[in-house]
Design an enzyme around this catalytic site. Structure first.
Site, PDB file in Angstrom:
ATOM      1  N   ASP A 106      47.983  42.239  10.689  1.00  0.00           N
ATOM      2  CA  ASP A 106      47.845  41.582  11.990  1.00  0.00           C
ATOM      3  C   ASP A 106      46.372  41.326  12.265  1.00  0.00           C
ATOM      4  OD1 ASP A 106      48.799  40.387  14.257  1.00  0.00           O
ATOM      5  OD2 ASP A 106      48.979  42.247  15.403  1.00  0.00           O
ATOM      6  N   TYR A 108      43.340  39.125  14.843  1.00  0.00           N
ATOM      7  CA  TYR A 108      42.799  39.326  16.190  1.00  0.00           C
ATOM      8  C   TYR A 108      41.993  38.067  16.509  1.00  0.00           C
ATOM      9  CZ  TYR A 108      40.647  42.671  19.614  1.00  0.00           C
ATOM     10  OH  TYR A 108      40.230  43.373  20.717  1.00  0.00           O
ATOM     11  N   HIS A 113      41.279  36.795  23.988  1.00  0.00           N
ATOM     12  CA  HIS A 113      41.948  38.101  23.929  1.00  0.00           C
ATOM     13  C   HIS A 113      40.961  39.189  23.496  1.00  0.00           C
ATOM     14  CE1 HIS A 113      44.893  41.213  23.162  1.00  0.00           C
ATOM     15  NE2 HIS A 113      44.468  41.328  21.924  1.00  0.00           N
ATOM     16  N   ARG A 122      36.048  48.885  26.261  1.00  0.00           N
ATOM     17  CA  ARG A 122      34.647  49.307  26.110  1.00  0.00           C
ATOM     18  C   ARG A 122      33.814  48.644  27.215  1.00  0.00           C
ATOM     19  NH1 ARG A 122      36.392  47.428  21.253  1.00  0.00           N
ATOM     20  NH2 ARG A 122      35.260  45.500  21.658  1.00  0.00           N
ATOM     21  N   GLU A 179      52.529  41.804  22.739  1.00  0.00           N
ATOM     22  CA  GLU A 179      51.500  40.854  22.340  1.00  0.00           C
ATOM     23  C   GLU A 179      52.212  39.616  21.812  1.00  0.00           C
ATOM     24  OE1 GLU A 179      48.623  42.798  19.744  1.00  0.00           O
ATOM     25  OE2 GLU A 179      47.673  43.701  21.509  1.00  0.00           O
ATOM     26  N   GLU A 181      52.396  36.392  19.776  1.00  0.00           N
ATOM     27  CA  GLU A 181      51.651  35.913  18.606  1.00  0.00           C
ATOM     28  C   GLU A 181      52.500  34.941  17.796  1.00  0.00           C
ATOM     29  OE1 GLU A 181      49.961  39.017  16.197  1.00  0.00           O
ATOM     30  OE2 GLU A 181      49.728  40.412  17.882  1.00  0.00           O
ATOM     31  N   ASP A 213      54.160  41.779  18.971  1.00  0.00           N
ATOM     32  CA  ASP A 213      53.556  43.015  18.472  1.00  0.00           C
ATOM     33  C   ASP A 213      53.565  44.037  19.613  1.00  0.00           C
ATOM     34  OD1 ASP A 213      51.993  44.919  17.186  1.00  0.00           O
ATOM     35  OD2 ASP A 213      50.114  43.885  17.613  1.00  0.00           O
ATOM     36  N   ARG A 217      49.752  51.140  24.735  1.00  0.00           N
ATOM     37  CA  ARG A 217      48.296  51.132  24.991  1.00  0.00           C
ATOM     38  C   ARG A 217      47.701  52.524  25.137  1.00  0.00           C
ATOM     39  NH1 ARG A 217      47.378  46.373  22.917  1.00  0.00           N
ATOM     40  NH2 ARG A 217      48.392  44.683  24.057  1.00  0.00           N
ATOM     41  N   GLN A 220      47.491  53.897  21.618  1.00  0.00           N
ATOM     42  CA  GLN A 220      46.476  53.105  20.912  1.00  0.00           C
ATOM     43  C   GLN A 220      45.054  53.494  21.331  1.00  0.00           C
ATOM     44  OE1 GLN A 220      46.831  48.909  21.749  1.00  0.00           O
ATOM     45  NE2 GLN A 220      45.061  48.352  20.521  1.00  0.00           N
ATOM     46  N   TYR A 224      42.700  54.866  18.169  1.00  0.00           N
ATOM     47  CA  TYR A 224      42.202  53.736  17.385  1.00  0.00           C
ATOM     48  C   TYR A 224      40.770  53.897  16.858  1.00  0.00           C
ATOM     49  CZ  TYR A 224      39.052  51.282  20.665  1.00  0.00           C
ATOM     50  OH  TYR A 224      38.006  50.925  21.460  1.00  0.00           O
ATOM     51  N   LYS A 233      51.251  50.882  17.378  1.00  0.00           N
ATOM     52  CA  LYS A 233      51.800  49.574  17.015  1.00  0.00           C
ATOM     53  C   LYS A 233      52.990  49.677  16.055  1.00  0.00           C
ATOM     54  CE  LYS A 233      48.166  46.937  18.447  1.00  0.00           C
ATOM     55  NZ  LYS A 233      48.261  45.725  19.270  1.00  0.00           N
ATOM     56  N   THR A 237      57.820  45.730  15.459  1.00  0.00           N
ATOM     57  CA  THR A 237      57.252  44.386  15.581  1.00  0.00           C
ATOM     58  C   THR A 237      58.424  43.419  15.482  1.00  0.00           C
ATOM     59  OG1 THR A 237      55.267  45.131  14.405  1.00  0.00           O
ATOM     60  CG2 THR A 237      55.578  42.751  14.629  1.00  0.00           C
ATOM     61  N   THR A 325      47.106  38.529  19.365  1.00  0.00           N
ATOM     62  CA  THR A 325      47.532  38.052  20.679  1.00  0.00           C
ATOM     63  C   THR A 325      46.907  36.707  21.004  1.00  0.00           C
ATOM     64  OG1 THR A 325      47.583  40.332  21.414  1.00  0.00           O
ATOM     65  CG2 THR A 325      47.621  38.646  23.131  1.00  0.00           C
ATOM     66  N   GLU A 339      46.115  42.495  29.507  1.00  0.00           N
ATOM     67  CA  GLU A 339      45.162  41.518  30.037  1.00  0.00           C
ATOM     68  C   GLU A 339      45.675  40.872  31.315  1.00  0.00           C
ATOM     69  OE1 GLU A 339      45.221  39.610  25.936  1.00  0.00           O
ATOM     70  OE2 GLU A 339      43.550  38.618  26.943  1.00  0.00           O
TER      71      GLU A 339
END
Ligand code: CA
Length: 390
Positions: A106, A108, A113, A122, A179, A181, A213, A217, A220, A224, A233, A237, A325, A339
């Site tokens: 997958d 990104y 996104h 972050r 997500e 996609e 996906d 959260r 994750q 991560y 994840k 899927t 996403t 989001e």
């Protein structure tokens, strides 16, 4: 013999002809093609054993020239009368996972996104990490838990630790998300140490599916760092039951938004770079909450394939790689609830209720259309999934 009825404006006209795997009344699954509201049994209609297989893999492995030739034969077939035993109403068939998934990666590839998630995960740093505009960032997912549309998704349990908590705890995810996609299905791969040039995409990639996906959260966010997504994840899927051939998407090709600062390295430079004008719709419990536009993606499907193999990694029939996403610049174009609700702080109203993440019993449906060669829109079917309690 039957002339197949294709209602005017159908997203499954003769410019689409997506492939799937179906069964009727508990019979063995086999390959079919969707035309209007019908499924045409290709083993019965064309008399070829390769379509009596329970996955598209044997046909995909036959390669690009065969994909072109069979599409021409199907086009001729459905323009005339089709033998009655080969035609089934979609409502009468059961649809299966259309291909055996080999490896699943997958990416990104949406700048909107990646920037939004950067701001959420972050908040004190630059939203995009330094590598993001130099390479399509991705991670290796779990092929064995790719499921077909309509499969229920059990809420995953795992370790979660909120920033305010001193230690992690174990339990059901409380921030379950989606997500939206596109997924790209490799028809013919290459052995080790044979990278696929960026301009060879169409000879290797057979088709496109819708892909959800599912993402926990809270699991994750804790797991991560530093190696990327894993259990947040890998529990499920979902993909659509219909694989839209790349050959059906010529009219949907659009220029990429632009990669000038920085220029990609030579192995990622296409002689004519292109994306796809696919518009997705996200429905939450039957209410539309988002319309993510694929045409704004930063990295193209061809660049992702070239990147995936440039180090000498092999690729094979049934490999699936996701776009990441799809999010546009506007709020109603965001393809993940993380989001859309800005980390849960700005809920959306779904059927009169304020919602941020998924509750048990919720159902999410992704659909999509793209311009077809006939001047109308072609459809990708749907990817549907309901959340069951942990
Ligand atoms: Ca993803």
């Amino acid at each position: 013999m039957t002339a197949i009825d294709i209602p005017s404006g159908s997203p499954f006209g003769t410019d689409n002809l997506p492939y799937g795997v179906f069964s009727v009344g508990g019979d063995a699954p086999r390959v079919g093609v969707r035309v209007g509201g019908s499924v045409v049994d290709l083993a019965a209609a064309l008399g070829e054993d390769v379509f009596a297989a329970p996955t598209l893999n044997p046909f995909m492995a036959q390669g690009f020239e065969r994909w072109v030739a069979v599409r021409e034969r199907i086009t001729e077939l459905v323009a005339g009368d089709v033998p009655d035993p080969a035609v089934h109403a979609v409502r009468d068939v059961e649809l299966h996972l259309p291909f055996a998934v080999a490896d699943y990666v997958d990416f990104y590839a949406s700048e909107h996104h990646a920037s939004n998630v950067g701001r959420l995960f972050r908040p004190d740093a630059e939203p995009l990490l330094p590598n993001w505009k130099h390479l399509p960032v991705g991670y290796h997912g779990r092929a064995g838990t790719v499921v077909v549309s309509g499969t229920d998704v059990v809420r995953p349990s795992g370790q979660r630790k909120a920033p305010t908590e001193a230690a992690p705890s174990f339990g059901p995810s409380v921030r379950l998300d989606i997500e939206a996609e596109l997924g790209f299905v490799v028809g013919t791969g290459t052995p080790r140490n044979s990278p696929i040039p960026v301009d060879d995409f169409a000879r290797h990639v057979f088709g496109v599916v819708l892909l959800n996906d599912w993402s926990a959260r809270d699991i994750q966010a804790w797991e991560y760092v530093p190696l990327g997504p894993n259990l947040g994840k890998s529990f499920a899927t979902s993909v659509s039951a219909w694989v839209v051939p790349i050959l059906a998407l010529d009219a949907a090709r659009v220029p990429l938004p632009g990669q000038t600062d920085p220029q990609p390295l030579p192995y990622l430079r296409e002689s004519s770079s292109w994306g796809l004008d696919v518009e997705l719709v996200v429905e939450w419990n039957g209410e539309e909450v988002s319309r993510p536009p694929y045409r704004g993606m930063y990295w193209s499907p061809a660049q992702m394939l070239a990147h995936m193999t440039v180090n000498g990694a092999s690729s094979r029939t049934g490999d699936l790689y996701g776009s990441g996403t799809i999010s546009g610049p506007e709020r109603h174009q965001r393809g993940a609830f993380l989001e859309l609700t800005w980390g849960g702080r700005e809920p959306v109203t779904v059927r009169g209720e304020e919602r941020s993440f998924l509750l048990d019993g919720d159902e999410v449906v992704l659909t999509a259309t793209a311009p077809g060669a006939g001047g109308g829109r072609i459809g990708f079917g749907e990817v549907r999934g309901r959340v069951l309690p942990a």
